[in-house]
Design an enzyme around this catalytic site. Structure first.
Site, PDB file in Angstrom:
ATOM      1  N   GLY A  14       2.107 -64.595   4.804  1.00 57.65           N
ATOM      2  CA  GLY A  14       3.437 -65.188   4.949  1.00 57.65           C
ATOM      3  C   GLY A  14       3.319 -66.712   4.956  1.00 57.65           C
ATOM      4  CD  GLN A  47      19.456 -62.103   4.064  1.00 59.90           C
ATOM      5  OE1 GLN A  47      20.551 -62.422   4.513  1.00 59.90           O
ATOM      6  NE2 GLN A  47      19.171 -60.872   3.676  1.00 59.90           N
ATOM      7  NE  ARG A 276      20.175 -65.442  14.634  1.00 59.31           N
ATOM      8  CZ  ARG A 276      19.235 -65.833  13.830  1.00 59.31           C
ATOM      9  NH1 ARG A 276      17.993 -65.473  14.057  1.00 59.31           N
ATOM     10  NH2 ARG A 276      19.505 -66.571  12.785  1.00 59.31           N
ATOM     11  CD  GLU A 358       8.195 -62.591  14.165  1.00 56.94           C
ATOM     12  OE1 GLU A 358       8.319 -62.752  12.926  1.00 56.94           O
ATOM     13  OE2 GLU A 358       8.829 -61.749  14.809  1.00 56.94           O
ATOM     14  CB  SER A 374      11.062 -68.359  12.358  1.00 53.22           C
ATOM     15  OG  SER A 374      11.951 -67.955  11.368  1.00 53.22           O
ATOM     16  CG  LEU A 375      11.252 -69.446   6.938  1.00 53.02           C
ATOM     17  CD1 LEU A 375      12.227 -69.622   5.774  1.00 53.02           C
ATOM     18  CD2 LEU A 375      10.071 -68.584   6.494  1.00 53.02           C
TER      19      LEU A 375
HETATM   20  C1  SIN Z   1      19.825 -65.342   9.138  1.00 48.50           C
HETATM   21  O1  SIN Z   1      19.873 -65.728   7.990  1.00 48.50           O
HETATM   22  O2  SIN Z   1      20.795 -64.927   9.736  1.00 48.50           O
HETATM   23  C2  SIN Z   1      18.480 -65.343   9.850  1.00 48.50           C
HETATM   24  C3  SIN Z   1      17.957 -66.690   9.995  1.00 48.50           C
HETATM   25  C4  SIN Z   1      16.875 -66.757  11.030  1.00 48.50           C
HETATM   26  O3  SIN Z   1      16.479 -65.739  11.568  1.00 48.50           O
HETATM   27  O4  SIN Z   1      16.449 -67.864  11.342  1.00 48.50           O
END
Ligand code: SIN
Length: 482
Positions: A14, A47, A276, A358, A374-375
């Site tokens: 990844g 995404q 979230r 992660e 996270s990326l």
């Molecule tokens: C999302 O596109 O809703 C997820 C993005 C993320 O987990 O940072």
């Protein structure tokens, strides 16, 4: 510069593993991953994009403040400030690697907004295909790099230890053949644990295998109880569900109950863009009351093929057209904030063993990760670790006996599916003492049968020990709303 000839072994293809491997040039790296082509990582499915304070009215301090607020101030504040400060340079580095971020007609990067962010600061590539764009660009660089030796189709199922130090890995190929690979250091970049749950936005390979291996070798865990649930995966049958990006709610999509009432009305000042955990619990509560939850994105303007190609394709494949009708959605296990305790350089408590991305817990995400961090963490921490390992000479090999620490046998398929369902019921967005205890007992009974049960037992233990709600860990029996 390091002079040893042994390569560093990086496990995982990844973004974190790729960034680590690339930053090690010219020191030799062996990059090992389960899939032949390096696909199959959670990074490739991401995404949401990458958060960076690039707007002149935004600042790294504001990005850091939002990260700390999302993490319920459980974060390591110095790590957070460093991550936010490094973010613009990470975007520039990714562009230099060939990642093309979405821009407007004047060539300025388009900045989107996601939950928990006080400003528009998310860059995307290919609309909602950001993770795939990053993995594709970095993988092409790694496959062309002369210092990286790529090997797909292997599972790392053991660590080699000598005199308390990790000195290599044991691999297993698809025919079950084992091989021992000695290494100057081993980096676990194996991703998270989402696939241990019955409903996840992660790929099947995000099953905690790397975490289990590190723990078997004696590495200290940290914050294992903090699991983030994404509120909107497509509610279709199956284990690994298509994600419906939060960016859609940023673009105006709204959650509704079965009668079309706004689900988030009066729940949180940020409504559909509340953190979230708040949205996931609201969706889970509606489901627990027997209702189904829908995301109405029919009012989202613009070019779906360009902005949301991944969501559009996934929905159409399941018979839903998000441009015309609402989508059924469900929470799904999405990201593990906990993992192997790691310092800012990725060092675990076991000499020679590093963790990044992660699978690691360096404190940056606290009790709940901010969207699109996270990326970013994978790129920044991976590059830092790669540069460190390129410069650090491994210690002289000892003479002691070589020991293989194994992850151990996997649970048989039926028991594994039962474990996924058990974790979903007892260790999901809403938890309470009785079901955590019963699940822990059930996992204890299976601990000798498969490594997934041993890992789940450790997760459940951490969830039982944190008796009050914090961030993504919500104890219904002892909640303390933020
Ligand atoms: C999302 O596109 O809703 C997820 C993005 C993320 O987990 O940072």
């Amino acid at each position: 510069m390091r002079h040893a000839h042994l390569p560093v072994v990086v496990v995982g293809g990844g973004v974190a593993g790729l960034a680590t491997a690339l930053a090690m040039a010219p020191a030799p790296v062996r990059l090992l991953c389960r899939a032949h082509d390096g696909c199959g990582s959670a990074s490739a499915l991401a995404q949401g994009g990458i958060a960076a304070a690039l707007d002149p009215h935004d600042s790294a301090a504001a990005h850091a403040a939002d990260t700390l607020a999302a993490g319920a101030q459980h974060n390591d504040a110095a790590m957070v400030q460093w991550l936010a400060a490094e973010a613009p340079a990470a975007i520039a580095w990714l562009q230099a690697q060939g990642v093309v971020f979405d821009s407007d007609a004047q060539g300025r990067l388009q900045l989107g907004r996601e939950g928990g962010h006080g400003a528009a600061r998310i860059v995307h590539a290919g609309g909602d295909a950001s993770g795939a764009a990053l993995v594709q660009a970095l993988r092409a660089r790694a496959q062309a790099a002369t210092h990286v030796q790529w090997r797909g189709g292997v599972d790392v199922d053991g660590l080699l230890l000598r005199e308390g130090r990790v000195v290599g890995v044991r691999t297993r190929d698809e025919r079950g053949r084992h091989e021992q690979v000695e290494a100057a250091a081993v980096v676990l970049a194996t991703g998270g644990i989402g696939a241990l749950y019955a409903r996840t936005s992660n790929p099947p390979g995000a099953d905690g295998a790397g975490l289990a291996l590190g723990l078997a070798a004696g590495a200290e865990p940290r914050d294992l109880e903090f699991v983030q649930f994404h509120p909107t995966a497509l509610d279709v049958p199956g284990h690994c569900l298509p994600l419906i990006t939060e960016a859609l709610r940023g673009a105006g999509a709204r959650l509704q109950d079965a009668d079309g009432n706004a689900l988030m009305a009066g729940v949180h000042p940020l409504g559909d863009l509340a953190p979230r955990d708040v949205v996931s619990r609201r969706v889970a509560a509606e489901q627990a009351a027997g209702g189904r939850v829908w995301l109405d994105a029919t009012g989202v303007d613009g070019d779906w093929e360009r902005r949301f190609p991944t969501v559009l394709a996934a929905c159409l494949a399941h018979g839903y057209d998000p441009r015309r009708s609402a989508l059924p959605v469900t929470p799904a296990a999405h990201f593990h904030m906990g993992g192997l305790a790691a310092d800012v350089d990725g060092r675990t408590s076991v000499p020679g063993l590093y963790a990044v991305g992660e699978v690691a817990c360096n404190g940056v995400h606290g009790a709940n990760r901010l969207a699109s961090n996270s990326l970013l963490e994978g790129v920044i921490c991976g590059r830092r670790l790669g540069r460190l390992l390129a410069d650090v000479a491994p210690p002289a090999p000892g003479n002691g006996p070589l020991r293989v620490v194994e992850r151990g046998a996997s649970l048989p398929p039926a028991q594994l599916a039962a474990l996924h369902a058990l974790l979903w019921r007892s260790a999901g967005p809403v938890r309470e003492a009785g079901s955590l205890r019963d699940a822990w007992r059930a996992c204890s009974a299976l601990a000798e049968v498969g490594w997934q049960a041993r890992l789940a037992k450790m997760l459940l233990r951490a969830m039982r020990l944190r008796r009050h709600s914090l961030g993504a860990h919500w104890r219904e029996d002892r909640g303390c709303p933020r």
